[in-house]
Scaffold this motif. Structure first.
Motif, PDB file in Angstrom:
ATOM      1  N   PHE A   1       0.835  -1.203   0.000  1.00 56.75           N
ATOM      2  CA  PHE A   1       0.000   0.000   0.000  1.00 56.75           C
ATOM      3  C   PHE A   1       0.871   1.256   0.000  1.00 56.75           C
ATOM      4  N   LEU A   2       1.940   1.257   0.802  1.00 56.18           N
ATOM      5  CA  LEU A   2       2.863   2.380   0.830  1.00 56.18           C
ATOM      6  C   LEU A   2       3.534   2.578  -0.530  1.00 56.18           C
ATOM      7  N   ALA A   3       3.876   1.487  -1.205  1.00 52.38           N
ATOM      8  CA  ALA A   3       4.486   1.579  -2.539  1.00 52.38           C
ATOM      9  C   ALA A   3       3.529   2.242  -3.528  1.00 52.38           C
ATOM     10  N   VAL A   4       2.253   1.928  -3.433  1.00 54.66           N
ATOM     11  CA  VAL A   4       1.255   2.549  -4.314  1.00 54.66           C
ATOM     12  C   VAL A   4       1.175   4.051  -4.032  1.00 54.66           C
ATOM     13  N   ILE A   5       1.161   4.428  -2.763  1.00 58.79           N
ATOM     14  CA  ILE A   5       1.085   5.852  -2.399  1.00 58.79           C
ATOM     15  C   ILE A   5       2.321   6.594  -2.892  1.00 58.79           C
ATOM     16  N   ILE A   6       3.500   6.010  -2.669  1.00 54.03           N
ATOM     17  CA  ILE A   6       4.743   6.669  -3.095  1.00 54.03           C
ATOM     18  C   ILE A   6       4.804   6.752  -4.620  1.00 54.03           C
ATOM     19  N   THR A   7       4.281   5.739  -5.313  1.00 53.48           N
ATOM     20  CA  THR A   7       4.239   5.795  -6.776  1.00 53.48           C
ATOM     21  C   THR A   7       3.361   6.947  -7.242  1.00 53.48           C
ATOM     22  N   CYS A   8       2.241   7.167  -6.570  1.00 54.22           N
ATOM     23  CA  CYS A   8       1.391   8.312  -6.910  1.00 54.22           C
ATOM     24  C   CYS A   8       2.130   9.630  -6.680  1.00 54.22           C
ATOM     25  N   LEU A   9       2.884   9.716  -5.583  1.00 60.04           N
ATOM     26  CA  LEU A   9       3.666  10.926  -5.318  1.00 60.04           C
ATOM     27  C   LEU A   9       4.769  11.112  -6.360  1.00 60.04           C
ATOM     28  N   LEU A  10       5.352  10.011  -6.810  1.00 63.25           N
ATOM     29  CA  LEU A  10       6.377  10.069  -7.857  1.00 63.25           C
ATOM     30  C   LEU A  10       5.788  10.625  -9.152  1.00 63.25           C
ATOM     31  N   ILE A  11       4.608  10.159  -9.508  1.00 59.26           N
ATOM     32  CA  ILE A  11       3.927  10.661 -10.709  1.00 59.26           C
ATOM     33  C   ILE A  11       3.582  12.141 -10.537  1.00 59.26           C
ATOM     34  N   LYS A  12       3.168  12.513  -9.321  1.00 60.74           N
ATOM     35  CA  LYS A  12       2.871  13.924  -9.043  1.00 60.74           C
ATOM     36  C   LYS A  12       4.124  14.782  -9.236  1.00 60.74           C
ATOM     37  N   GLU A  13       5.285  14.282  -8.828  1.00 60.91           N
ATOM     38  CA  GLU A  13       6.539  15.023  -9.031  1.00 60.91           C
ATOM     39  C   GLU A  13       6.857  15.162 -10.515  1.00 60.91           C
ATOM     40  N   LEU A  14       6.604  14.108 -11.297  1.00 59.95           N
ATOM     41  CA  LEU A  14       6.828  14.195 -12.745  1.00 59.95           C
ATOM     42  C   LEU A  14       5.949  15.267 -13.373  1.00 59.95           C
ATOM     43  N   ILE A  15       4.708  15.317 -12.949  1.00 64.30           N
ATOM     44  CA  ILE A  15       3.801  16.354 -13.440  1.00 64.30           C
ATOM     45  C   ILE A  15       4.302  17.734 -12.997  1.00 64.30           C
TER      46      ILE A  15
ATOM     47  N   TYR B   1      11.709   9.506  -3.479  1.00 63.57           N
ATOM     48  CA  TYR B   1      10.556   8.629  -3.736  1.00 63.57           C
ATOM     49  C   TYR B   1      10.996   7.390  -4.521  1.00 63.57           C
ATOM     50  N   PHE B   2      11.796   7.612  -5.545  1.00 61.38           N
ATOM     51  CA  PHE B   2      12.274   6.513  -6.383  1.00 61.38           C
ATOM     52  C   PHE B   2      13.067   5.495  -5.556  1.00 61.38           C
ATOM     53  N   GLU B   3      13.921   5.981  -4.660  1.00 57.14           N
ATOM     54  CA  GLU B   3      14.718   5.073  -3.836  1.00 57.14           C
ATOM     55  C   GLU B   3      13.850   4.296  -2.859  1.00 57.14           C
ATOM     56  N   PHE B   4      12.827   4.931  -2.313  1.00 60.77           N
ATOM     57  CA  PHE B   4      11.921   4.196  -1.426  1.00 60.77           C
ATOM     58  C   PHE B   4      11.187   3.094  -2.185  1.00 60.77           C
ATOM     59  N   ILE B   5      10.726   3.399  -3.384  1.00 56.29           N
ATOM     60  CA  ILE B   5      10.052   2.375  -4.185  1.00 56.29           C
ATOM     61  C   ILE B   5      11.018   1.243  -4.517  1.00 56.29           C
ATOM     62  N   SER B   6      12.245   1.586  -4.892  1.00 63.55           N
ATOM     63  CA  SER B   6      13.250   0.563  -5.184  1.00 63.55           C
ATOM     64  C   SER B   6      13.522  -0.305  -3.959  1.00 63.55           C
ATOM     65  N   MET B   7      13.569   0.322  -2.794  1.00 60.67           N
ATOM     66  CA  MET B   7      13.813  -0.424  -1.566  1.00 60.67           C
ATOM     67  C   MET B   7      12.672  -1.394  -1.274  1.00 60.67           C
ATOM     68  N   ILE B   8      11.451  -0.969  -1.509  1.00 61.85           N
ATOM     69  CA  ILE B   8      10.305  -1.856  -1.270  1.00 61.85           C
ATOM     70  C   ILE B   8      10.324  -3.019  -2.258  1.00 61.85           C
ATOM     71  N   VAL B   9      10.658  -2.743  -3.519  1.00 62.01           N
ATOM     72  CA  VAL B   9      10.758  -3.820  -4.516  1.00 62.01           C
ATOM     73  C   VAL B   9      11.836  -4.811  -4.104  1.00 62.01           C
ATOM     74  N   LYS B  10      13.001  -4.310  -3.675  1.00 55.68           N
ATOM     75  CA  LYS B  10      14.082  -5.184  -3.223  1.00 55.68           C
ATOM     76  C   LYS B  10      13.664  -6.001  -2.012  1.00 55.68           C
ATOM     77  N   TYR B  11      12.870  -5.420  -1.135  1.00 60.93           N
ATOM     78  CA  TYR B  11      12.379  -6.131   0.045  1.00 60.93           C
ATOM     79  C   TYR B  11      11.634  -7.399  -0.361  1.00 60.93           C
ATOM     80  N   PHE B  12      10.773  -7.273  -1.354  1.00 58.59           N
ATOM     81  CA  PHE B  12      10.017  -8.442  -1.801  1.00 58.59           C
ATOM     82  C   PHE B  12      10.887  -9.412  -2.599  1.00 58.59           C
ATOM     83  N   LYS B  13      11.833  -8.904  -3.371  1.00 56.97           N
ATOM     84  CA  LYS B  13      12.692  -9.776  -4.176  1.00 56.97           C
ATOM     85  C   LYS B  13      13.731 -10.512  -3.337  1.00 56.97           C
TER      86      LYS B  13
END
Length: 147
Positions: A29-43, A70-82
């Protein structure tokens, strides 16, 4: 006595599994929220480039560094699962370095604070250097022997 130990072990296994499921769900859920914030930064980048503030490099650099945090937090969450539910320490160091660089760029009016931030960045970089040269597995003489 053995029956009690088996019941206790199965209860503890259940609690561990339940907490792991809650943790994984929360992180997803946190990854989804941070992804939305990442997209907001791109905009925000697109709006910043098209605005009159494009010459104010402080704002632009601050936004870029927030994007990378934001990108590093998302990467960290992905690595957590991998990596079988394990956070690699180097990602925390990446995030810390990026956050401190952002502070240097944003809050650089006082020389003492800037020097302190630079010292913290140096400590984080030294920590990263030590982490890279430390063996990933512990030597046998330091592991606890199970009987």
């Amino acid at each position: 006595m053995i029956n009690f130990q088996n019941k206790t072990k199965s209860f503890l296994d259940f609690v561990t599994m339940f907490v792991q499921i809650v943790l994984n769900t929360t992180l997803a859920f946190l990854a989804v929220i941070i992804t939305c914030l990442l997209i907001k930064e791109l905009i925000g980048f697109a709006e910043l480039v098209n605005s009159d503030q494009v010459n104010q490099y402080h704002i632009f650099l601050e936004r870029i560094l927030v994007f990378f945090i934001y990108f590093e937090f998302i990467s960290m969450i992905v690595k957590y699962f991998k990596e079988s539910y394990h956070f690699p320490m180097r990602y925390f160091l990446y995030i810390g370095i990026t956050a401190m660089v952002r502070l240097v760029i944003v809050d650089h009016e006082e020389a003492e604070k800037t020097l302190m931030y630079a010292f913290v960045i140096l400590i984080l970089i030294i920590s990263y250097f030590i982490l890279n040269f430390t063996p990933r597995e512990r030597p046998e003489k330091y592991t606890i022997q199970k009987k």
